[in-house]
Design a protein around this motif. Structure first.
Motif, mmCIF file in Angstrom:
data_model
loop_
_atom_site.group_PDB
_atom_site.id
_atom_site.type_symbol
_atom_site.label_atom_id
_atom_site.label_comp_id
_atom_site.label_asym_id
_atom_site.label_seq_id
_atom_site.Cartn_x
_atom_site.Cartn_y
_atom_site.Cartn_z
ATOM 1 N N ARG A 1 0.847 -1.191 0.000
ATOM 2 C CA ARG A 1 0.000 0.000 0.000
ATOM 3 C C ARG A 1 0.877 1.233 0.000
ATOM 4 N NH1 ARG A 1 -5.584 -0.738 1.684
ATOM 5 N NH2 ARG A 1 -5.816 -2.975 1.614
ATOM 6 N N VAL A 2 0.405 2.276 -0.648
ATOM 7 C CA VAL A 2 1.152 3.530 -0.629
ATOM 8 C C VAL A 2 0.158 4.682 -0.751
ATOM 9 C CG1 VAL A 2 1.636 3.471 -3.132
ATOM 10 C CG2 VAL A 2 3.156 4.742 -1.634
ATOM 11 N N SER A 3 0.463 5.769 -0.076
ATOM 12 C CA SER A 3 -0.459 6.912 -0.138
ATOM 13 C C SER A 3 -0.203 7.710 -1.417
ATOM 14 C CB SER A 3 -0.261 7.808 1.077
ATOM 15 O OG SER A 3 1.011 8.403 1.017
ATOM 16 N N PHE A 4 -1.199 8.449 -1.822
ATOM 17 C CA PHE A 4 -1.046 9.311 -3.001
ATOM 18 C C PHE A 4 0.107 10.285 -2.776
ATOM 19 C CE2 PHE A 4 -5.556 8.183 -3.805
ATOM 20 C CZ PHE A 4 -5.431 7.796 -5.122
ATOM 21 N N THR A 5 0.180 10.840 -1.558
ATOM 22 C CA THR A 5 1.213 11.836 -1.264
ATOM 23 C C THR A 5 2.601 11.238 -1.440
ATOM 24 O OG1 THR A 5 -0.339 12.589 0.402
ATOM 25 C CG2 THR A 5 1.869 13.546 0.479
ATOM 26 N N GLU A 6 2.803 10.045 -0.872
ATOM 27 C CA GLU A 6 4.127 9.441 -0.984
ATOM 28 C C GLU A 6 4.444 9.046 -2.432
ATOM 29 O OE1 GLU A 6 5.177 6.814 2.112
ATOM 30 O OE2 GLU A 6 7.013 6.170 1.093
ATOM 31 N N ALA A 7 3.443 8.542 -3.127
ATOM 32 C CA ALA A 7 3.666 8.160 -4.527
ATOM 33 C C ALA A 7 4.095 9.374 -5.345
ATOM 34 C CB ALA A 7 2.398 7.546 -5.100
ATOM 35 N N LEU A 8 3.517 10.527 -5.002
ATOM 36 C CA LEU A 8 3.860 11.763 -5.703
ATOM 37 C C LEU A 8 5.265 12.225 -5.304
ATOM 38 C CD1 LEU A 8 2.251 13.519 -7.647
ATOM 39 C CD2 LEU A 8 1.579 14.940 -5.724
ATOM 40 N N GLU A 9 5.524 12.234 -3.990
ATOM 41 C CA GLU A 9 6.841 12.680 -3.493
ATOM 42 C C GLU A 9 7.960 11.838 -4.076
ATOM 43 O OE1 GLU A 9 5.341 14.233 0.836
ATOM 44 O OE2 GLU A 9 6.566 12.419 0.764
ATOM 45 N N LYS A 10 7.716 10.523 -4.161
ATOM 46 C CA LYS A 10 8.776 9.630 -4.636
ATOM 47 C C LYS A 10 8.710 9.436 -6.139
ATOM 48 C CE LYS A 10 10.001 7.540 -0.427
ATOM 49 N NZ LYS A 10 9.365 6.744 0.593
ATOM 50 N N ASP A 11 7.813 10.144 -6.787
ATOM 51 C CA ASP A 11 7.687 10.085 -8.242
ATOM 52 C C ASP A 11 7.547 8.636 -8.728
ATOM 53 O OD1 ASP A 11 7.515 11.116 -10.759
ATOM 54 O OD2 ASP A 11 9.678 11.310 -11.062
ATOM 55 N N LEU A 12 6.607 7.914 -8.118
ATOM 56 C CA LEU A 12 6.472 6.483 -8.420
ATOM 57 C C LEU A 12 5.777 6.200 -9.759
ATOM 58 C CD1 LEU A 12 5.561 5.089 -4.873
ATOM 59 C CD2 LEU A 12 7.783 5.104 -5.983
ATOM 60 N N ARG A 13 5.239 7.181 -10.387
ATOM 61 C CA ARG A 13 4.624 7.056 -11.716
ATOM 62 C C ARG A 13 3.629 5.906 -11.818
ATOM 63 N NH1 ARG A 13 8.112 10.039 -15.476
ATOM 64 N NH2 ARG A 13 9.721 10.908 -14.183
ATOM 65 N N VAL A 14 2.614 6.011 -10.984
ATOM 66 C CA VAL A 14 1.559 4.996 -10.970
ATOM 67 C C VAL A 14 0.727 5.101 -12.247
ATOM 68 C CG1 VAL A 14 -0.470 4.231 -9.713
ATOM 69 C CG2 VAL A 14 1.481 5.171 -8.462
ATOM 70 N N MET A 15 0.367 6.311 -12.556
ATOM 71 C CA MET A 15 -0.395 6.626 -13.771
ATOM 72 C C MET A 15 0.084 7.994 -14.229
ATOM 73 S SD MET A 15 -4.294 5.643 -12.837
ATOM 74 C CE MET A 15 -4.877 4.413 -13.946
ATOM 75 N N ASP A 16 -0.414 8.471 -15.360
ATOM 76 C CA ASP A 16 0.050 9.794 -15.757
ATOM 77 C C ASP A 16 -0.489 10.836 -14.771
ATOM 78 O OD1 ASP A 16 -2.305 11.373 -16.914
ATOM 79 O OD2 ASP A 16 -2.465 9.457 -17.944
#
Ligand code: UDP
Length: 257
Positions: free
Chosen positions: A192-207
């Motif tokens: 699981r990952v939060s939207f904030t962390e995915a954004l901070e870490k530039d995880l590129r889940v979707m565009d």
């Protein structure tokens, strides 16, 4: 007391498939065997199970197996024109998927964001909702109908419009990783990952547009490996597979190895 039988519980979800999901060895177009395989996986996902919620499934299908606007514009085609061509590619995939599903007895409707009444219904939100309520699989074609967008964004948009509880993104990897798993042997998959962390870490889940839509509207995303047999059925039914991206900041954790 009205005396009416209560409506059976339902679970409404939106599945995003890339055009790549339909490609075979050639790396281009629609491979009939792969198409049938994907159709069978979807058939299993929507099959009624006694005492389990009935599945209401919307699908957004990409077009990258046939045509991508960005690549064509890099080769000189006007970007908006190239994107319209890309959207037409998604219609081909949608019609092919609809045909493959219907061969297995699943009732489908193709709803296109670009009107082409001879082969698809126009996308009308309330009509889509009625189809879903009646148990028809809705395949949303032609993306958002606008150039400069992607089918990821179309998936986020349609999911919210029809009130899906989750956006399921089928990929060729098991979820979202902290590094590219193809290049780094020590890459770890998030459970699981939060939207904030995915954004901070530039995880590129979707565009970015799709991601922002989901984040701003609290729509969870599950990224999962759709090449694994039965994974579409499991994820559609709510199994805890892949990576879930949610609003909760406390949620971030890695998958056990
Ligand atoms: N496209 C677009 N607007 C949309 C959705 C798609 O212009 O709302 C175009 C864009 O050119 C894109 C192509 O359609 O490259 C195919 O979609 P996408 O790349 O999202 O497909 P996927 O990668 O999922 O197969």
């Amino acid at each position: 007391m009205s005396g009416e039988t209560p409506a059976a519980p339902t679970r409404r979800v939106l599945l995003k498939l890339s055009g790549e999901a339909l490609v075979g060895q050639s790396g281009y177009g629609i491979d009939p065997e792969v198409l049938d395989y994907v159709a069978c996986e979807i058939v299993a996902a929507v099959a009624d199970i006694p005492d389990a919620p009935r599945i209401e499934l919307g699908i957004v299908v990409g077009g990258g197996n046939i045509f991508r606007g960005l690549s064509a514009s890099a080769r000189g085609t006007d970007r908006a024109t190239a994107d319209y061509m890309g959207m037409l590619a998604t219609v081909m995939n949608a019609v092919a998927l609809s045909d493959a599903l219907e061969k297995h007895g699943v009732v489908t409707r193709v709803l296109s964001a670009i009107e082409m009444s001879q082969l698809a219904e126009p996308y009308i939100r309330r009509r889509a909702m009625r189809h879903l309520e009646k148990g028809r699989v809705c395949i949303f074609a032609a993306g958002t109908g606008n150039p400069f967008f992607t089918t990821d964004t179309a998936a986020a948009l349609r999911a919210m419009e029809v009130g899906a509880e989750v956006l399921l993104k089928g990929t060729k990897v098991a979820g979202v990783y902290d590094k590219d798993p193809a290049k780094h042997a020590d890459a770890r998959r998030y459970h699981r990952v939060s939207f904030t962390e995915a954004l901070e870490k530039d995880l590129r889940v979707m565009d970015a547009t799709a991601f922002a839509l989901c984040r701003d509207n609290d729509l969870p995303i599950v990224v999962f490996d759709m090449t694994e047999s039965g994974s579409i059925r499991r994820v559609v039914r709510g199994a805890d597979i892949g990576t879930m991206i949610t609003t909760s900041a406390q949620e971030t954790r890695f998958a056990e190895v």
